[in-house]
Design an enzyme around this catalytic site. Sequence first.
Site, short mmCIF file in Angstrom:
data_model
loop_
_atom_site.label_atom_id
_atom_site.label_comp_id
_atom_site.label_asym_id
_atom_site.label_seq_id
_atom_site.Cartn_x
_atom_site.Cartn_y
_atom_site.Cartn_z
N ASN A 9 0.95 -1.33 0.10
CA ASN A 9 -0.04 -0.11 -0.02
C ASN A 9 1.00 1.07 0.13
OD1 ASN A 9 -1.80 2.05 0.71
ND2 ASN A 9 -2.25 1.32 2.66
N LYS A 11 0.11 4.16 -0.17
CA LYS A 11 -0.63 5.38 0.34
C LYS A 11 -0.34 6.68 -0.51
CE LYS A 11 -0.21 3.13 4.69
NZ LYS A 11 -0.22 3.34 6.26
N HIS A 94 -9.68 0.99 4.73
CA HIS A 94 -8.18 1.03 5.49
C HIS A 94 -8.55 1.75 6.72
CE1 HIS A 94 -4.36 2.37 6.35
NE2 HIS A 94 -3.91 1.30 5.92
N GLU A 96 -6.74 4.37 7.95
CA GLU A 96 -6.90 5.64 7.42
C GLU A 96 -8.12 6.57 6.85
OE1 GLU A 96 -3.01 5.24 5.57
OE2 GLU A 96 -2.18 4.76 7.58
N GLU A 164 -5.36 -5.43 10.20
CA GLU A 164 -4.45 -4.40 10.68
C GLU A 164 -4.75 -3.52 11.86
OE1 GLU A 164 -2.29 -3.00 6.92
OE2 GLU A 164 -4.19 -1.90 6.74
N GLY A 170 2.24 2.06 10.70
CA GLY A 170 3.10 3.06 10.67
C GLY A 170 3.86 3.39 12.04
N SER A 210 3.33 -2.31 10.46
CA SER A 210 4.64 -2.39 10.76
C SER A 210 5.29 -3.70 10.19
CB SER A 210 5.00 -2.17 12.00
OG SER A 210 4.62 -0.63 12.11
N GLY A 231 2.73 -1.13 4.24
CA GLY A 231 2.63 0.39 3.92
C GLY A 231 4.28 0.63 3.64
P1 PGA Z 1 2.71 0.06 7.59
O1 PGA Z 1 1.29 0.45 6.98
O2 PGA Z 1 3.23 -0.95 7.24
O3 PGA Z 1 3.41 1.29 7.21
O4 PGA Z 1 2.55 -0.01 9.07
C1 PGA Z 1 0.33 -0.53 6.75
C2 PGA Z 1 -0.88 0.00 6.18
O5 PGA Z 1 -1.28 1.01 6.50
O6 PGA Z 1 -1.43 -1.08 5.49
#
Ligand code: PGA
Length: 252
Positions: A9, A11, A94, A96, A164, A170, A210, A231
């Site tokens: 992803n 983003k 997601h 976010e 997730e 993140g 992460s 991500g």
């Molecule tokens: P991250 O994000 O790997 O940076 O933690 C994962 C995601 O939001 O899909």
Amino acid sequence: MRTPLIAGNWKMNTTTTEARVLASDLRGPLDSIEGVETVVCPPFVSLATVADALRRSSVKVGAQNMHYEAKGAFTGEIAPAMLADLCEYVILGHSERRHIFLEDDALVNKKVAAALSAGLKPILAVGERLEERNAGDTEQVITRQVRAGLAGIAADEALIIAYEPVWAIGTGIAASPEAAGETIGLVRRLVAELYGDEFAQALRILYGGSVTPDNIAELRAQREVDGGLVGGASLKATDFVSIVRQSAPAAG
Ligand code: PGA
């Protein structure tokens, strides 16, 4: 046996030029890895470019969001059929989108239905927030998100789910492999209640939050974890390739 899947992803990162370079860097190494399905999800404006860079590659393309209506006066939105022309997958729900853009379960549910009817493969993301986890509400939140996200939707092999935990996204603090495996087991039981055990056993359920080259092997060692939604580490070709390589059945 479920084929593992690793989805990147991106983003709101990469210009179209950067997206083309990243896709081109991933193509050769990922095509040489067997037994893992790989997907990259660039920003909307780079979908065509990335799809072009990955033509006849094993690496698939996905979008990060979508509107549920087929067309109309929805300024700034993207319809399912527009995506189906360019890519195969779409991430929906997601964290976010849920927390920054206030998408609720009912909206996510409409999007899942619309994606499936457009022939897209939805990656439905669910996950609890830190407060919910600390209050011991993880099971309740995941149960609500899975049931509401799939309400009224017929069993469809195109479906993928990603667990997730919001506190892991993140932050550099991934869920422990055991906790990820346990919650994904819960998701699979919920899916079995909806669609039966055979469907649930065949469904890919990913872990996200992460994921890095350093923790993917132990996450994948969990029987329930069928891959990752990645991500930050999906923006560096060498990291993403390493995550995919370590996810191959032979690597486990
Ligand atoms: P991250 O994000 O790997 O940076 O933690 C994962 C995601 O939001 O899909």
